[in-house]
Design a protein around this motif. Sequence first.
Motif, PDB file in Angstrom:
ATOM      1  N   LEU A 134      19.791 -35.559  -1.229  1.00 44.48           N
ATOM      2  CA  LEU A 134      19.825 -34.329  -0.439  1.00 44.48           C
ATOM      3  C   LEU A 134      18.569 -33.498  -0.656  1.00 44.48           C
ATOM      4  CD1 LEU A 134      23.562 -33.354  -0.962  1.00 44.48           C
ATOM      5  CD2 LEU A 134      22.504 -34.162   1.147  1.00 44.48           C
ATOM      6  N   ARG A 135      18.088 -33.457  -1.886  1.00 40.81           N
ATOM      7  CA  ARG A 135      16.885 -32.679  -2.191  1.00 40.81           C
ATOM      8  C   ARG A 135      15.661 -33.245  -1.475  1.00 40.81           C
ATOM      9  NH1 ARG A 135      18.012 -32.174  -7.208  1.00 40.81           N
ATOM     10  NH2 ARG A 135      19.118 -30.225  -6.956  1.00 40.81           N
ATOM     11  N   SER A 136      15.630 -34.564  -1.212  1.00 42.00           N
ATOM     12  CA  SER A 136      14.502 -35.151  -0.492  1.00 42.00           C
ATOM     13  C   SER A 136      14.424 -34.631   0.944  1.00 42.00           C
ATOM     14  CB  SER A 136      14.589 -36.676  -0.512  1.00 42.00           C
ATOM     15  OG  SER A 136      15.640 -37.130   0.304  1.00 42.00           O
ATOM     16  N   LYS A 137      15.567 -34.253   1.514  1.00 47.21           N
ATOM     17  CA  LYS A 137      15.591 -33.710   2.874  1.00 47.21           C
ATOM     18  C   LYS A 137      15.495 -32.184   2.910  1.00 47.21           C
ATOM     19  CE  LYS A 137      16.315 -37.255   5.588  1.00 47.21           C
ATOM     20  NZ  LYS A 137      15.384 -37.651   6.612  1.00 47.21           N
ATOM     21  N   PHE A 138      16.176 -31.522   1.975  1.00 48.66           N
ATOM     22  CA  PHE A 138      16.317 -30.069   2.043  1.00 48.66           C
ATOM     23  C   PHE A 138      15.511 -29.307   1.004  1.00 48.66           C
ATOM     24  CE2 PHE A 138      20.382 -31.778   3.679  1.00 48.66           C
ATOM     25  CZ  PHE A 138      20.266 -31.332   4.974  1.00 48.66           C
ATOM     26  N   GLY A 139      14.942 -29.986   0.027  1.00 53.44           N
ATOM     27  CA  GLY A 139      14.109 -29.323  -0.981  1.00 53.44           C
ATOM     28  C   GLY A 139      14.868 -28.320  -1.815  1.00 53.44           C
ATOM     29  N   LYS A 140      14.344 -27.105  -1.890  1.00 50.43           N
ATOM     30  CA  LYS A 140      14.912 -26.064  -2.753  1.00 50.43           C
ATOM     31  C   LYS A 140      16.196 -25.450  -2.213  1.00 50.43           C
ATOM     32  CE  LYS A 140      10.547 -24.802  -4.865  1.00 50.43           C
ATOM     33  NZ  LYS A 140       9.613 -23.731  -5.162  1.00 50.43           N
TER      34      LYS A 140
ATOM     35  N   ALA B 159      20.696 -19.062   8.654  1.00 50.19           N
ATOM     36  CA  ALA B 159      21.399 -18.890   9.927  1.00 50.19           C
ATOM     37  C   ALA B 159      20.556 -19.364  11.110  1.00 50.19           C
ATOM     38  CB  ALA B 159      21.780 -17.428  10.111  1.00 50.19           C
ATOM     39  N   SER B 160      19.242 -19.363  10.956  1.00 54.73           N
ATOM     40  CA  SER B 160      18.365 -19.740  12.068  1.00 54.73           C
ATOM     41  C   SER B 160      18.256 -21.250  12.262  1.00 54.73           C
ATOM     42  CB  SER B 160      16.968 -19.166  11.829  1.00 54.73           C
ATOM     43  OG  SER B 160      16.427 -19.704  10.636  1.00 54.73           O
ATOM     44  N   SER B 161      18.710 -22.056  11.285  1.00 50.89           N
ATOM     45  CA  SER B 161      18.553 -23.507  11.408  1.00 50.89           C
ATOM     46  C   SER B 161      19.744 -24.135  12.137  1.00 50.89           C
ATOM     47  CB  SER B 161      18.376 -24.144  10.033  1.00 50.89           C
ATOM     48  OG  SER B 161      19.556 -24.024   9.302  1.00 50.89           O
ATOM     49  N   SER B 162      19.556 -25.351  12.589  1.00 47.13           N
ATOM     50  CA  SER B 162      20.555 -26.051  13.385  1.00 47.13           C
ATOM     51  C   SER B 162      21.660 -26.623  12.497  1.00 47.13           C
ATOM     52  CB  SER B 162      19.876 -27.186  14.155  1.00 47.13           C
ATOM     53  OG  SER B 162      20.826 -28.036  14.721  1.00 47.13           O
ATOM     54  N   GLN B 163      22.896 -26.275  12.820  1.00 47.44           N
ATOM     55  CA  GLN B 163      24.043 -26.794  12.073  1.00 47.44           C
ATOM     56  C   GLN B 163      24.215 -28.296  12.292  1.00 47.44           C
ATOM     57  OE1 GLN B 163      26.006 -25.140   9.952  1.00 47.44           O
ATOM     58  NE2 GLN B 163      24.931 -23.226  10.249  1.00 47.44           N
TER      59      GLN B 163
ATOM     60  N   LYS C  39      24.332 -31.205   9.378  1.00 51.56           N
ATOM     61  CA  LYS C  39      25.443 -32.142   9.219  1.00 51.56           C
ATOM     62  C   LYS C  39      24.961 -33.585   9.304  1.00 51.56           C
ATOM     63  CE  LYS C  39      28.389 -29.804  12.053  1.00 51.56           C
ATOM     64  NZ  LYS C  39      29.558 -29.708  12.928  1.00 51.56           N
ATOM     65  N   GLU C  40      24.073 -33.847  10.233  1.00 49.68           N
ATOM     66  CA  GLU C  40      23.559 -35.205  10.407  1.00 49.68           C
ATOM     67  C   GLU C  40      22.849 -35.692   9.144  1.00 49.68           C
ATOM     68  OE1 GLU C  40      20.236 -37.428  13.146  1.00 49.68           O
ATOM     69  OE2 GLU C  40      21.383 -35.788  14.051  1.00 49.68           O
ATOM     70  N   HIS C  41      22.001 -34.857   8.553  1.00 48.61           N
ATOM     71  CA  HIS C  41      21.278 -35.237   7.343  1.00 48.61           C
ATOM     72  C   HIS C  41      22.232 -35.420   6.158  1.00 48.61           C
ATOM     73  CE1 HIS C  41      17.355 -35.015   9.084  1.00 48.61           C
ATOM     74  NE2 HIS C  41      17.447 -33.719   9.363  1.00 48.61           N
ATOM     75  N   ILE C  42      23.231 -34.559   6.062  1.00 50.64           N
ATOM     76  CA  ILE C  42      24.201 -34.680   4.968  1.00 50.64           C
ATOM     77  C   ILE C  42      24.996 -35.977   5.110  1.00 50.64           C
ATOM     78  CG2 ILE C  42      26.320 -33.716   3.991  1.00 50.64           C
ATOM     79  CD1 ILE C  42      25.129 -30.937   4.519  1.00 50.64           C
ATOM     80  N   PHE C  43      25.473 -36.284   6.307  1.00 45.07           N
ATOM     81  CA  PHE C  43      26.242 -37.506   6.501  1.00 45.07           C
ATOM     82  C   PHE C  43      25.382 -38.754   6.300  1.00 45.07           C
ATOM     83  CE2 PHE C  43      29.294 -34.793   9.003  1.00 45.07           C
ATOM     84  CZ  PHE C  43      30.304 -34.881   8.050  1.00 45.07           C
ATOM     85  N   ASP C  44      24.102 -38.700   6.651  1.00 43.42           N
ATOM     86  CA  ASP C  44      23.204 -39.824   6.380  1.00 43.42           C
ATOM     87  C   ASP C  44      23.091 -40.068   4.881  1.00 43.42           C
ATOM     88  OD1 ASP C  44      22.730 -40.262   9.059  1.00 43.42           O
ATOM     89  OD2 ASP C  44      20.795 -39.211   9.084  1.00 43.42           O
ATOM     90  N   ALA C  45      22.928 -38.993   4.112  1.00 43.88           N
ATOM     91  CA  ALA C  45      22.818 -39.117   2.657  1.00 43.88           C
ATOM     92  C   ALA C  45      24.121 -39.653   2.064  1.00 43.88           C
ATOM     93  CB  ALA C  45      22.458 -37.775   2.033  1.00 43.88           C
ATOM     94  N   ILE C  46      25.251 -39.194   2.568  1.00 43.57           N
ATOM     95  CA  ILE C  46      26.536 -39.657   2.041  1.00 43.57           C
ATOM     96  C   ILE C  46      26.790 -41.113   2.417  1.00 43.57           C
ATOM     97  CG2 ILE C  46      29.039 -39.348   2.247  1.00 43.57           C
ATOM     98  CD1 ILE C  46      28.495 -36.343   2.208  1.00 43.57           C
ATOM     99  N   ASN C  47      26.394 -41.521   3.604  1.00 42.86           N
ATOM    100  CA  ASN C  47      26.543 -42.929   3.988  1.00 42.86           C
ATOM    101  C   ASN C  47      25.700 -43.830   3.096  1.00 42.86           C
ATOM    102  OD1 ASN C  47      28.417 -42.525   6.029  1.00 42.86           O
ATOM    103  ND2 ASN C  47      26.839 -42.218   7.581  1.00 42.86           N
TER     104      ASN C  47
END
Length: 89
Positions: free
Chosen positions: A20-26, A53-57, A61-69
């Motif tokens: 997750l940190r590789s995609k979202f950093g800090k 709040a300004s980023s796309s939900q 979700k897509e990045h989180i589910f990719d990491a979990i898969n």
Amino acid sequence: MKHKKAELLFEASVFLGKELRSKFGKRILGPEYPLVSRIRNLYIRQIMVKNPASSSQSELKEHIFDAINKFKKIARYKSILIQFDVDPQ
């Protein structure tokens, strides 16, 4: 994240945290043990994702589910329970 073996849970949570940190950093907090780190013989570790709040939900979700898969493809991590809390206290 929950599992009955603390060592396996620790290893798995560090792996998922790095993914997750590789995609979202800090914006990733943890993994860490909550104040109550064991309930009903299951150890608990948590990872928090801070999302402005300004980023796309949907992208989030897509990045989180990719990491979990990717995480679930590892045979030794299949037994780890992952739960989502969209409004943590």
